[in-house]
Design a protein around this motif. Structure first.
Motif, PDB file in Angstrom:
ATOM      1  N   GLY A  18       1.562  23.813 -11.284  1.00  0.00           N
ATOM      2  CA  GLY A  18       2.935  23.548 -11.680  1.00  0.00           C
ATOM      3  C   GLY A  18       3.209  21.954 -10.978  1.00  0.00           C
ATOM      4  N   GLN A  19       2.578  21.502  -9.881  1.00  0.00           N
ATOM      5  CA  GLN A  19       2.387  20.281  -9.261  1.00  0.00           C
ATOM      6  C   GLN A  19       1.796  18.945 -10.306  1.00  0.00           C
ATOM      7  N   LYS A  20       1.896  17.866 -10.105  1.00  0.00           N
ATOM      8  CA  LYS A  20       1.282  16.955 -10.645  1.00  0.00           C
ATOM      9  C   LYS A  20       0.202  16.041 -10.026  1.00  0.00           C
ATOM     10  N   GLY A  21      -0.702  15.935 -10.396  1.00  0.00           N
ATOM     11  CA  GLY A  21      -1.707  15.011  -9.690  1.00  0.00           C
ATOM     12  C   GLY A  21      -1.410  13.811  -9.268  1.00  0.00           C
ATOM     13  N   ASP A  22      -2.122  12.948  -8.539  1.00  0.00           N
ATOM     14  CA  ASP A  22      -1.678  11.466  -8.055  1.00  0.00           C
ATOM     15  C   ASP A  22      -1.756  10.433  -9.201  1.00  0.00           C
ATOM     16  N   CYS A  23      -2.614  10.676 -10.116  1.00  0.00           N
ATOM     17  CA  CYS A  23      -2.549   9.877 -11.204  1.00  0.00           C
ATOM     18  C   CYS A  23      -1.302   9.745 -12.124  1.00  0.00           C
ATOM     19  N   PHE A  24      -0.996  10.827 -12.519  1.00  0.00           N
ATOM     20  CA  PHE A  24       0.438  11.060 -13.236  1.00  0.00           C
ATOM     21  C   PHE A  24       1.519  10.536 -12.718  1.00  0.00           C
ATOM     22  N   VAL A  25       1.662  10.539 -11.171  1.00  0.00           N
ATOM     23  CA  VAL A  25       2.824  10.381 -10.301  1.00  0.00           C
ATOM     24  C   VAL A  25       2.483   8.820 -10.137  1.00  0.00           C
ATOM     25  N   LEU A  26       1.504   8.388  -9.993  1.00  0.00           N
ATOM     26  CA  LEU A  26       1.273   6.817  -9.631  1.00  0.00           C
ATOM     27  C   LEU A  26       1.332   6.035 -10.842  1.00  0.00           C
ATOM     28  N   LYS A  27       0.617   6.394 -12.006  1.00  0.00           N
ATOM     29  CA  LYS A  27       0.381   5.883 -13.147  1.00  0.00           C
ATOM     30  C   LYS A  27      -0.214   4.254 -13.004  1.00  0.00           C
ATOM     31  N   PRO A  28      -1.650   4.441 -12.531  1.00  0.00           N
ATOM     32  CA  PRO A  28      -2.365   3.158 -12.126  1.00  0.00           C
ATOM     33  C   PRO A  28      -2.607   2.499 -13.422  1.00  0.00           C
ATOM     34  N   THR A  29      -2.990   1.072 -13.558  1.00  0.00           N
ATOM     35  CA  THR A  29      -3.408   0.599 -14.513  1.00  0.00           C
ATOM     36  C   THR A  29      -4.838   0.022 -14.102  1.00  0.00           C
ATOM     37  N   LEU A  30      -5.431   0.257 -12.827  1.00  0.00           N
ATOM     38  CA  LEU A  30      -6.803  -0.114 -12.809  1.00  0.00           C
ATOM     39  C   LEU A  30      -7.415   1.103 -11.916  1.00  0.00           C
ATOM     40  N   MET A  31      -8.709   1.489 -12.027  1.00  0.00           N
ATOM     41  CA  MET A  31      -9.431   2.227 -11.167  1.00  0.00           C
ATOM     42  C   MET A  31     -10.785   2.078 -11.154  1.00  0.00           C
ATOM     43  N   THR A  32     -11.337   2.220 -10.073  1.00  0.00           N
ATOM     44  CA  THR A  32     -13.032   2.490 -10.055  1.00  0.00           C
ATOM     45  C   THR A  32     -13.269   4.008 -10.204  1.00  0.00           C
ATOM     46  N   CYS A  33     -14.569   4.023 -10.780  1.00  0.00           N
ATOM     47  CA  CYS A  33     -15.290   5.551 -11.049  1.00  0.00           C
ATOM     48  C   CYS A  33     -16.547   5.439 -10.722  1.00  0.00           C
ATOM     49  N   VAL A  34     -17.121   6.568 -10.192  1.00  0.00           N
ATOM     50  CA  VAL A  34     -18.737   6.666 -10.181  1.00  0.00           C
ATOM     51  C   VAL A  34     -18.830   7.590 -11.190  1.00  0.00           C
ATOM     52  N   PRO A  35     -20.059   7.770 -11.870  1.00  0.00           N
ATOM     53  CA  PRO A  35     -20.312   8.299 -13.125  1.00  0.00           C
ATOM     54  C   PRO A  35     -20.160   9.795 -12.839  1.00  0.00           C
TER      55      PRO A  35
ATOM     56  N   MET B 134       0.952  -1.271  -0.300  1.00  0.00           N
ATOM     57  CA  MET B 134      -0.091   0.050   0.192  1.00  0.00           C
ATOM     58  C   MET B 134       0.836   1.136  -0.065  1.00  0.00           C
ATOM     59  N   GLY B 135       0.458   2.261  -0.803  1.00  0.00           N
ATOM     60  CA  GLY B 135       1.340   3.524  -1.043  1.00  0.00           C
ATOM     61  C   GLY B 135       0.529   5.048  -0.691  1.00  0.00           C
ATOM     62  N   THR B 136       1.301   5.453  -0.019  1.00  0.00           N
ATOM     63  CA  THR B 136       0.398   6.736   0.458  1.00  0.00           C
ATOM     64  C   THR B 136       1.608   8.076  -0.185  1.00  0.00           C
ATOM     65  N   ARG B 137       0.808   9.013  -0.674  1.00  0.00           N
ATOM     66  CA  ARG B 137       1.773  10.048  -1.159  1.00  0.00           C
ATOM     67  C   ARG B 137       1.787  11.140  -0.180  1.00  0.00           C
ATOM     68  N   GLU B 138       3.083  11.541   0.123  1.00  0.00           N
ATOM     69  CA  GLU B 138       3.494  12.502   1.074  1.00  0.00           C
ATOM     70  C   GLU B 138       3.061  14.144   0.563  1.00  0.00           C
ATOM     71  N   VAL B 139       2.422  14.700   1.591  1.00  0.00           N
ATOM     72  CA  VAL B 139       2.209  16.063   1.449  1.00  0.00           C
ATOM     73  C   VAL B 139       3.311  16.957   2.017  1.00  0.00           C
ATOM     74  N   LEU B 140       3.900  17.646   1.291  1.00  0.00           N
ATOM     75  CA  LEU B 140       5.238  18.260   1.782  1.00  0.00           C
ATOM     76  C   LEU B 140       4.785  19.636   2.714  1.00  0.00           C
ATOM     77  N   LYS B 141       3.877  20.181   1.724  1.00  0.00           N
ATOM     78  CA  LYS B 141       3.709  21.750   2.500  1.00  0.00           C
ATOM     79  C   LYS B 141       2.178  21.982   1.802  1.00  0.00           C
ATOM     80  N   VAL B 142       1.395  22.667   2.821  1.00  0.00           N
ATOM     81  CA  VAL B 142      -0.102  23.102   2.306  1.00  0.00           C
ATOM     82  C   VAL B 142       0.016  24.722   2.238  1.00  0.00           C
ATOM     83  N   HIS B 143      -0.228  25.245   1.113  1.00  0.00           N
ATOM     84  CA  HIS B 143      -0.449  26.601   0.884  1.00  0.00           C
ATOM     85  C   HIS B 143      -1.857  27.240   0.947  1.00  0.00           C
ATOM     86  N   LYS B 144      -2.173  28.359   1.839  1.00  0.00           N
ATOM     87  CA  LYS B 144      -3.244  28.742   2.022  1.00  0.00           C
ATOM     88  C   LYS B 144      -3.427  29.862   0.781  1.00  0.00           C
ATOM     89  N   GLU B 145      -4.329  29.818  -0.213  1.00  0.00           N
ATOM     90  CA  GLU B 145      -4.577  31.000  -1.001  1.00  0.00           C
ATOM     91  C   GLU B 145      -5.999  31.786  -0.861  1.00  0.00           C
TER      92      GLU B 145
END
Length: 614
Positions: free
Chosen positions: A264-281, A1-12
């Motif tokens: 400028g950052q990449k989303g999780d899909c781009f980083v993880l490159k999954p082969t399978l996913m579930t979606c709701v409509p 199981m993998g978890t992506r690290e959050v380095l910093k949270v910016h408030k806009e």
């Protein structure tokens, strides 16, 4: 199981004064199956050490993350029933679930501790609160107080107690008839219902589902839907059983343009490159609209080129061919939005618009497999085949269950029609024993026919000659108008939702009238552009939505969009444009993003009456 690290949270800070969080993300950090098993045993030992009673229920009230599933696996081993509660449920529904289950121990996230404390102040009795650390490194420990009159500890502290006080053996003691889940549905009406799912239910459903999509050790699954939703639980259990790695995400960080991804950052899909996913409509409709918006923002030459390539590939796809050149030149660039490696998407939770399904097939170069199941059937019902290129069907019954169609004379649906139709009834070892502490509802929704116990789904289905099922209506969504014709509100909404000007829609009808009307949640970007083209001042979006010219233009746009897809009687004749989005937090959507019709009708009662009186 993998978890992506959050380095910093910016408030806009936004122009309207609201603060939006933007996350600076790092890499995925992984734990092996052996490491997860060790943590599972530590959780089980830790729960025993803090005095959690044998067979005692545990509440899981948290977002989707590795700790959620690790805790669930520990509870499976020790025969602790897990009560799942959506992290986005309102305070009243959360309190109802907590009180009904009356569990000694609750697992939650640091961000939800205030909700838990409020429920306790209102009468929920909890002895042990275990919290998962905040994903924001700057907020860890912010919500923790030391003088609470109950045991409060972090997940890491529980693991440490389990490591220091290990059980002699952490073998599974669960029996097939033991309750694995009390799964609280998000509920389109009233309080959430607790669905009792045994270990036998879970294994039967998993066995049937695992046959549908071939998965292997080399696959990567991205987990982002709520684990309180049966679709996500089923997806992850099938993957764990097959040795597939799971990378965790959320709807807020899934794509590069997701709300919490820093520019400028990449989303999780781009980083993880999954082969399978579930979606709701609802999620796929958003992806569809995002791609359409991107294409429409380009010059006319690009738009025409894209349309030509799309139609060419669709023609070849429906004939069973692959378009390698078109994929290389055009569609692989869109496919990267999901990481570029997805080979199958499983859709469930609600009917998927055929246009959206075909769009996903073509633009993301992968099959979209529709399945059908409910919490009451542990997500098991039907599942399409990965090689079936048709749209609108949810596949044949799983090997673990039996489906029967029951006649509904009032609606004209019968198993003896040219194409067998009727209310879908499901039986099998995956079907729940009933609702927790709710014998009246259990008696209402379960029947016995010819010696077999069935769950009555309330959905209307139609079987194709090859045994594939199509969901054509839902009994409670069918409305009879004054001229005697039945209108399927869900069908109308599914068709109109694909219009780029529509963020969400609720169709409404009065049985004494001859037409339907609609509440339309506007897509701010596209409706603003429409207003500008009409010469309307767009400085205030609420006023834009109330503008008569905009209303008339959007109504005409929707009626044109419906042409050829809906009959005239199904097409709304009047609309009210809503400027604020509907969310689970507002009480107008379920946590699975379905409409709460009664709540919506009550909220907009005056506007609905006005559309029929004008």
């Amino acid at each position: 199981m993998g978890t992506r690290e959050v380095l910093k949270v910016h408030k806009e800070k936004q122009p309207n004064g609201k603060i939006f969080e933007k996350w600076e993300m790092g890499s995925y950090h992984w734990r092996t199956f052996n490491e997860i098993d060790r943590r599972v045993n530590m959780v089980a030992s830790g729960l025993k050490h803090i005095g959690h009673p044998d067979q005692g229920s545990v509440v899981l009230f948290a977002e989707t993350r590795e700790e959620w599933m690790t805790t669930a696996l520990a509870c499976f081993k020790r025969a602790y029933p897990i009560a799942t509660v959506y992290a986005t449920l309102g305070e009243e529904a959360v309190l109802f679930a907590f009180k009904e289950v009356a569990a000694d121990t609750i697992f939650t996230s640091e961000a939800l501790l205030l909700k838990v404390r409020k429920a306790m102040q209102n009468g929920a009795k909890i002895k042990n609160i275990i919290y998962f650390d905040s994903v924001d490194p700057g907020k860890k420990g912010e919500s923790i107080e030391s003088d609470d009159p109950y045991t409060l500890m972090s997940f890491e502290q529980l693991l440490a107690k389990g490591e220091e006080n290990p059980l002699p053996k952490v073998n599974s003691i669960s029996k097939k008839e033991d309750v694995a889940f009390i799964m609280y549905t998000s509920g389109t009406t009233g309080n959430p219902k607790g669905v009792l799912l045994t270990h036998e239910n879970v294994i039967a459903a998993q066995a049937g589902q695992a046959e549908c999509i071939p998965v292997s050790v080399g696959d990567t699954y991205i987990g982002y839907l709520p684990l309180a939703h049966i679709l996500e639980v089923c997806g992850e259990i099938v993957c764990l059983a097959k040795g597939v790695k799971i990378g965790y995400s959320s709807e807020q960080t899934l794509f590069d343009r997701a709300p919490k991804i820093l520019k400028g950052q990449k989303g999780d899909c781009f980083v993880l490159k999954p082969t399978l996913m579930t979606c709701v409509p609802a999620v796929m409709d958003r992806i569809y609209k995002a791609v359409v918006d991107e294409v429409n923002s380009q010059n006319q030459l690009f738009r025409e080129l894209f349309r030509t390539c799309y139609e060419r590939k669709r023609s070849r796809y429906e004939e069973g061919y692959t378009s390698y050149l078109l994929n290389y030149l055009v569609f692989n660039k869109i496919r990267v939005m999901l990481g570029g490696e997805v080979r199958a998407v499983l859709s469930g939770g609600a009917p998927l618009n055929p246009d959206t399904q075909r769009f996903m097939n073509i633009c993301f170069c992968c099959p979209v497999v529709q399945g059908y199941g409910l919490t009451e059937t542990c997500g098991g019902g039907t599942c399409g085949e990965i090689d079936d290129i048709s749209t609108g069907y949810v596949g044949a019954p799983l090997s673990s269950c039996v489906i029967r169609l029951r006649e509904w004379k009032e609606g004209g649906y019968s198993p003896y029609n040219e194409h067998p139709q009727g209310e879908i009834l499901i039986s099998g070892k995956n079907v729940t024993q009933g609702y927790y502490k709710n014998p009246e509802k259990t008696k209402e929704d379960f029947i016995e026919l010819d010696g077999t116990r069935y769950f009555c789904t309330g959905d209307i289905g139609e079987f194709r000659e090859d045994g594939a099922l199509k969901i054509i209506d839902r009994k409670k969504d069918l409305l009879k108008l004054s001229h005697g014709e039945y209108i399927s509100l869900g069908k109308v909404e599914t068709n109109l939702l694909t219009n780029p000007h529509v963020e969400n829609i609720c169709v409404y009808g009065d049985s004494d009238k001859s037409y339907v009307v609609a509440l339309v949640v506007a897509n701010q970007k596209n409706v603003t552009t429409m207003a500008e083209n009409l010469g309307v001042n767009t400085s205030n979006f609420e006023k834009v939505c109330k503008n008569k010219k905009v209303n008339e233009a959007l109504l005409k746009e929707l009626q044109n969009h419906a042409s050829g897809k809906l009959e005239r009687g199904e097409t709304p004749q009047k609309i009210f444009i809503v400027h604020e989005p509907w969310t689970p937090a507002s009480g107008l959507l379920t946590e699975a993003l379905k409409l709460k019709r009664k709540n919506i009708e009550n909220t907009y009662k005056k506007e609905l009456q006005a559309m029929y009186s004008s």
